[in-house]
Design a protein around this motif. Sequence first.
Motif, PDB file in Angstrom:
ATOM      1  N   GLY A 122       0.715  -1.168  -0.067  1.00 44.14           N
ATOM      2  CA  GLY A 122      -0.076  -0.153  -0.045  1.00 44.14           C
ATOM      3  C   GLY A 122       0.930   1.247  -0.062  1.00 44.14           C
ATOM      4  O   GLY A 122       1.945   1.214   0.583  1.00 44.14           O
ATOM      5  N   SER A 123       0.369   2.345  -0.635  1.00 43.84           N
ATOM      6  CA  SER A 123       1.310   3.647  -0.753  1.00 43.84           C
ATOM      7  C   SER A 123       0.290   4.575  -0.677  1.00 43.84           C
ATOM      8  O   SER A 123      -0.836   4.617  -1.156  1.00 43.84           O
ATOM      9  CB  SER A 123       2.092   3.481  -2.070  1.00 43.84           C
ATOM     10  OG  SER A 123       1.275   3.341  -3.286  1.00 43.84           O
ATOM     11  N   ILE A 124       0.857   5.831  -0.243  1.00 40.51           N
ATOM     12  CA  ILE A 124       0.213   7.101  -0.360  1.00 40.51           C
ATOM     13  C   ILE A 124       1.089   8.304  -0.819  1.00 40.51           C
ATOM     14  O   ILE A 124       2.348   8.273  -0.384  1.00 40.51           O
ATOM     15  CB  ILE A 124      -0.164   7.499   1.194  1.00 40.51           C
ATOM     16  CG1 ILE A 124      -0.873   6.242   2.028  1.00 40.51           C
ATOM     17  CG2 ILE A 124      -0.919   8.912   1.340  1.00 40.51           C
ATOM     18  CD1 ILE A 124      -0.968   6.403   3.427  1.00 40.51           C
ATOM     19  N   ALA A 125       0.557   8.869  -1.903  1.00 39.25           N
ATOM     20  CA  ALA A 125       1.048   9.914  -2.382  1.00 39.25           C
ATOM     21  C   ALA A 125       0.332  11.458  -2.336  1.00 39.25           C
ATOM     22  O   ALA A 125      -0.919  10.990  -2.788  1.00 39.25           O
ATOM     23  CB  ALA A 125       1.366   9.509  -3.887  1.00 39.25           C
ATOM     24  N   ILE A 126       0.939  12.113  -1.854  1.00 34.17           N
ATOM     25  CA  ILE A 126       0.195  13.490  -1.852  1.00 34.17           C
ATOM     26  C   ILE A 126       0.835  14.618  -2.580  1.00 34.17           C
ATOM     27  O   ILE A 126       2.145  14.683  -2.475  1.00 34.17           O
ATOM     28  CB  ILE A 126      -0.081  14.107  -0.452  1.00 34.17           C
ATOM     29  CG1 ILE A 126      -0.841  12.930   0.318  1.00 34.17           C
ATOM     30  CG2 ILE A 126      -0.559  15.447  -0.527  1.00 34.17           C
ATOM     31  CD1 ILE A 126      -0.838  13.253   1.803  1.00 34.17           C
ATOM     32  N   ASN A 127       0.072  15.100  -3.756  1.00 34.62           N
ATOM     33  CA  ASN A 127       0.879  16.035  -4.442  1.00 34.62           C
ATOM     34  C   ASN A 127      -0.065  17.296  -4.441  1.00 34.62           C
ATOM     35  O   ASN A 127      -1.258  17.563  -5.071  1.00 34.62           O
ATOM     36  CB  ASN A 127       0.848  15.544  -5.662  1.00 34.62           C
ATOM     37  CG  ASN A 127       1.717  16.493  -6.792  1.00 34.62           C
ATOM     38  OD1 ASN A 127       2.104  17.643  -6.462  1.00 34.62           O
ATOM     39  ND2 ASN A 127       1.599  16.228  -7.976  1.00 34.62           N
TER      40      ASN A 127
ATOM     41  N   SER B 256      -6.981  22.469   1.256  1.00 32.24           N
ATOM     42  CA  SER B 256      -5.450  23.157   1.330  1.00 32.24           C
ATOM     43  C   SER B 256      -5.294  23.244   2.821  1.00 32.24           C
ATOM     44  O   SER B 256      -6.061  23.333   3.734  1.00 32.24           O
ATOM     45  CB  SER B 256      -5.497  24.547   0.571  1.00 32.24           C
ATOM     46  OG  SER B 256      -6.617  25.501   1.419  1.00 32.24           O
ATOM     47  N   GLY B 257      -3.755  23.129   3.038  1.00 36.42           N
ATOM     48  CA  GLY B 257      -3.453  23.346   4.366  1.00 36.42           C
ATOM     49  C   GLY B 257      -2.890  21.949   4.893  1.00 36.42           C
ATOM     50  O   GLY B 257      -2.444  21.778   5.938  1.00 36.42           O
ATOM     51  N   PHE B 258      -2.856  20.710   4.012  1.00 33.23           N
ATOM     52  CA  PHE B 258      -2.114  19.542   4.248  1.00 33.23           C
ATOM     53  C   PHE B 258      -0.683  19.712   4.206  1.00 33.23           C
ATOM     54  O   PHE B 258      -0.328  20.468   3.179  1.00 33.23           O
ATOM     55  CB  PHE B 258      -2.841  18.614   3.400  1.00 33.23           C
ATOM     56  CG  PHE B 258      -4.165  17.983   3.795  1.00 33.23           C
ATOM     57  CD1 PHE B 258      -4.484  16.949   4.662  1.00 33.23           C
ATOM     58  CD2 PHE B 258      -5.415  18.632   3.719  1.00 33.23           C
ATOM     59  CE1 PHE B 258      -5.685  16.453   5.102  1.00 33.23           C
ATOM     60  CE2 PHE B 258      -6.606  18.421   3.864  1.00 33.23           C
ATOM     61  CZ  PHE B 258      -6.802  17.173   4.655  1.00 33.23           C
ATOM     62  N   ALA B 259      -0.150  18.822   4.574  1.00 31.92           N
ATOM     63  CA  ALA B 259       1.238  18.750   4.621  1.00 31.92           C
ATOM     64  C   ALA B 259       1.612  18.047   3.472  1.00 31.92           C
ATOM     65  O   ALA B 259       0.782  16.987   2.883  1.00 31.92           O
ATOM     66  CB  ALA B 259       1.780  17.777   5.731  1.00 31.92           C
ATOM     67  N   VAL B 260       2.349  18.727   2.706  1.00 29.33           N
ATOM     68  CA  VAL B 260       2.736  18.115   1.505  1.00 29.33           C
ATOM     69  C   VAL B 260       3.937  17.085   1.414  1.00 29.33           C
ATOM     70  O   VAL B 260       5.142  17.593   1.985  1.00 29.33           O
ATOM     71  CB  VAL B 260       2.904  19.223   0.286  1.00 29.33           C
ATOM     72  CG1 VAL B 260       3.522  18.770  -1.111  1.00 29.33           C
ATOM     73  CG2 VAL B 260       1.773  20.066   0.113  1.00 29.33           C
ATOM     74  N   GLY B 261       3.902  15.885   0.776  1.00 26.43           N
ATOM     75  CA  GLY B 261       5.035  15.227   0.804  1.00 26.43           C
ATOM     76  C   GLY B 261       4.822  14.244  -0.598  1.00 26.43           C
ATOM     77  O   GLY B 261       3.908  14.115  -1.259  1.00 26.43           O
ATOM     78  N   ALA B 262       5.950  13.403  -0.572  1.00 23.00           N
ATOM     79  CA  ALA B 262       5.740  12.327  -1.780  1.00 23.00           C
ATOM     80  C   ALA B 262       6.400  11.078  -1.210  1.00 23.00           C
ATOM     81  O   ALA B 262       7.272  11.123  -0.452  1.00 23.00           O
ATOM     82  CB  ALA B 262       6.728  12.877  -2.846  1.00 23.00           C
ATOM     83  N   SER B 263       5.717   9.794  -1.767  1.00 25.40           N
ATOM     84  CA  SER B 263       6.423   8.646  -1.195  1.00 25.40           C
ATOM     85  C   SER B 263       6.841   7.739  -2.395  1.00 25.40           C
ATOM     86  O   SER B 263       6.664   7.987  -3.622  1.00 25.40           O
ATOM     87  CB  SER B 263       5.193   7.945  -0.455  1.00 25.40           C
ATOM     88  OG  SER B 263       4.125   7.372  -1.495  1.00 25.40           O
TER      89      SER B 263
END
Length: 133
Positions: free
Chosen positions: A91-96, A126-133
């Motif tokens: 399982g993976s989570i990607a937030i862009n 908006s206001g979420f932490a942004v990251g990449a997996s």
Amino acid sequence: MIEVLVATVILSGGLLGAAAVQLNALKHTDSALMTTQASFIAYDMLDRIRANPAADYAGATAGVGLHSVLGQDLNDFKRNVRQFGGASAKGSIAINEREVAITLEWDDRRPGESLQTFTLTSQIASGFAVGAS
């Protein structure tokens, strides 16, 4: 006597055909169940991400303790994926920016089938932490 033999052969062929159709239907039903379970897991994680907008779900993969909401959410996600699809499931989570994609991959265990994938993509506030997996 020959008429009975011909009738028996025709009946046997029909019954074998019906059994093959039933077996094929059972295989596809199991595959649909797995896809439904994957969607439940993905939607659960999406709800957790929306409920905790300050956490970086995509960037936090290691070193997050269970004492935090983020750590508990990620631990539950990993456990759910493992229980759902076995040791080979991922399982993976990607937030862009404002888009989150939660992807689950599992082995369907049907002959001739490769890994199955389910991806849930959604917009987040908006206001979420942004990251990449």
